[in-house]
Motif scaffolding. Sequence first.
Motif, PDB file in Angstrom:
ATOM      1  N   CYS A 193     -32.683 -26.137  -0.195  1.00  0.00           N
ATOM      2  CA  CYS A 193     -31.974 -27.239   0.467  1.00  0.00           C
ATOM      3  C   CYS A 193     -30.982 -26.594   1.431  1.00  0.00           C
ATOM      4  O   CYS A 193     -30.306 -25.629   1.075  1.00  0.00           O
TER       5      CYS A 193
ATOM      6  N   THR B 243     -36.273 -27.248  -3.217  1.00  0.00           N
ATOM      7  CA  THR B 243     -36.705 -28.595  -2.902  1.00  0.00           C
ATOM      8  C   THR B 243     -37.842 -28.524  -1.898  1.00  0.00           C
ATOM      9  O   THR B 243     -38.163 -27.437  -1.411  1.00  0.00           O
TER      10      THR B 243
ATOM     11  N   CYS C 215     -32.146 -31.744  -0.126  1.00  0.00           N
ATOM     12  CA  CYS C 215     -32.641 -32.173  -1.439  1.00  0.00           C
ATOM     13  C   CYS C 215     -32.231 -33.617  -1.724  1.00  0.00           C
ATOM     14  O   CYS C 215     -31.317 -34.151  -1.090  1.00  0.00           O
TER      15      CYS C 215
END
Lengths: 198, 198
Positions: free
Chosen positions: B58, B65, B70
Amino acid sequence: MELYSGYINKLVDELAALPGIGSKSAQRLAFHLINMPQDKVERLAKVMTEAKANVRYCSQCYTLTDSDICPICAKSNRNKRMIMVVENTRDLAAYEKTQKYEGVYHVLHGAISPMIGIGPGDIKIKELVERCAGDVDEVILATNSSLEGETTAMYISKLIKPMGIKVTRIASGVPVGGDLEYIDEVTLSRALDGRLEM
Amino acid sequence: MELYSGYINKLVDELAALPGIGSKSAQRLAFHLINMPQDKVERLAKVMTEAKANVRYCSQCYTLTDSDICPICAKSNRNKRMIMVVENTRDLAAYEKTQKYEGVYHVLHGAISPMIGIGPGDIKIKELVERCAGDVDEVILATNSSLEGETTAMYISKLIKPMGIKVTRIASGVPVGGDLEYIDEVTLSRALDGRLEM
């Protein structure tokens, strides 16, 4: 687990569906895989699909192998007239490690278990009987000493004995190094029944 | 293990190299994979490589993610002025499961550990300091209560406190349901130090 991203969730779910891998291990494995170099992950994926695609049954003993005949059946110095019957390839490997057995094997790929709907037709018993029509001196039943393994051994024994072949069962008893105090009564009475003169 | 065929051996070796999977589990898993339907093995292989290829950090909190930001950082109702610092994405998930935390996270991806050569530059500390240059009220240090986790917490605290930001550390103490008798002395003395008025 909606905490992770879609790809991680999917991977965790797939891993958690494997035997012996719980939800925590699946998460640990998933993150390990994600942190591995790309080429290593691809190699693992390739090895998995290749093994699945190339591994088949040995045409003689039905162990899992990648050639028509497995290395054990292919060896000229193994006694082909002695067949040890095991439930799976891992059990075969366990006996091979002892380096004490000179005969060949027959892998059933399971044991009779009416509880979970596995009958004699679901495992490689018919194939064993066919092999026994050839030149066989002895069939050693090395199925597990569980209820299923014992049932399977009994069933096979009843089929093969009338063919005039010697049928034996591996001994049950106290494991080497085992402490009598911690061993169940069934094993102890088996060990007593199976006592040998010294 | 030269007992198995080449493909099985390769698979067992690859699996045994994963964390928490010993040689016996690797064999069990390998045979499970080989006995799985072809399409399921291919799906697992695909999910693995896809997760590896698509999962990234992220851009705000550095958790793993599959989008630029995220889901937690993207939520408007999370307090962006409160940052909980954790060692990895699994720890983040553990705190998210409590559903008690309203702030955002910062994932370090490790802890300072001179023993295995991991210094402050090897984990996402610089990125945390950069985030703290923005509008941040509190940084909650939720690294593990191991030597490495404590060292990391101390190090970060020394960097961030001078920036005029409140720095806190999650409490150590007796786990809920824990039996005092079985808890180590360090935890017990921490629990005493951290006692709260009732």
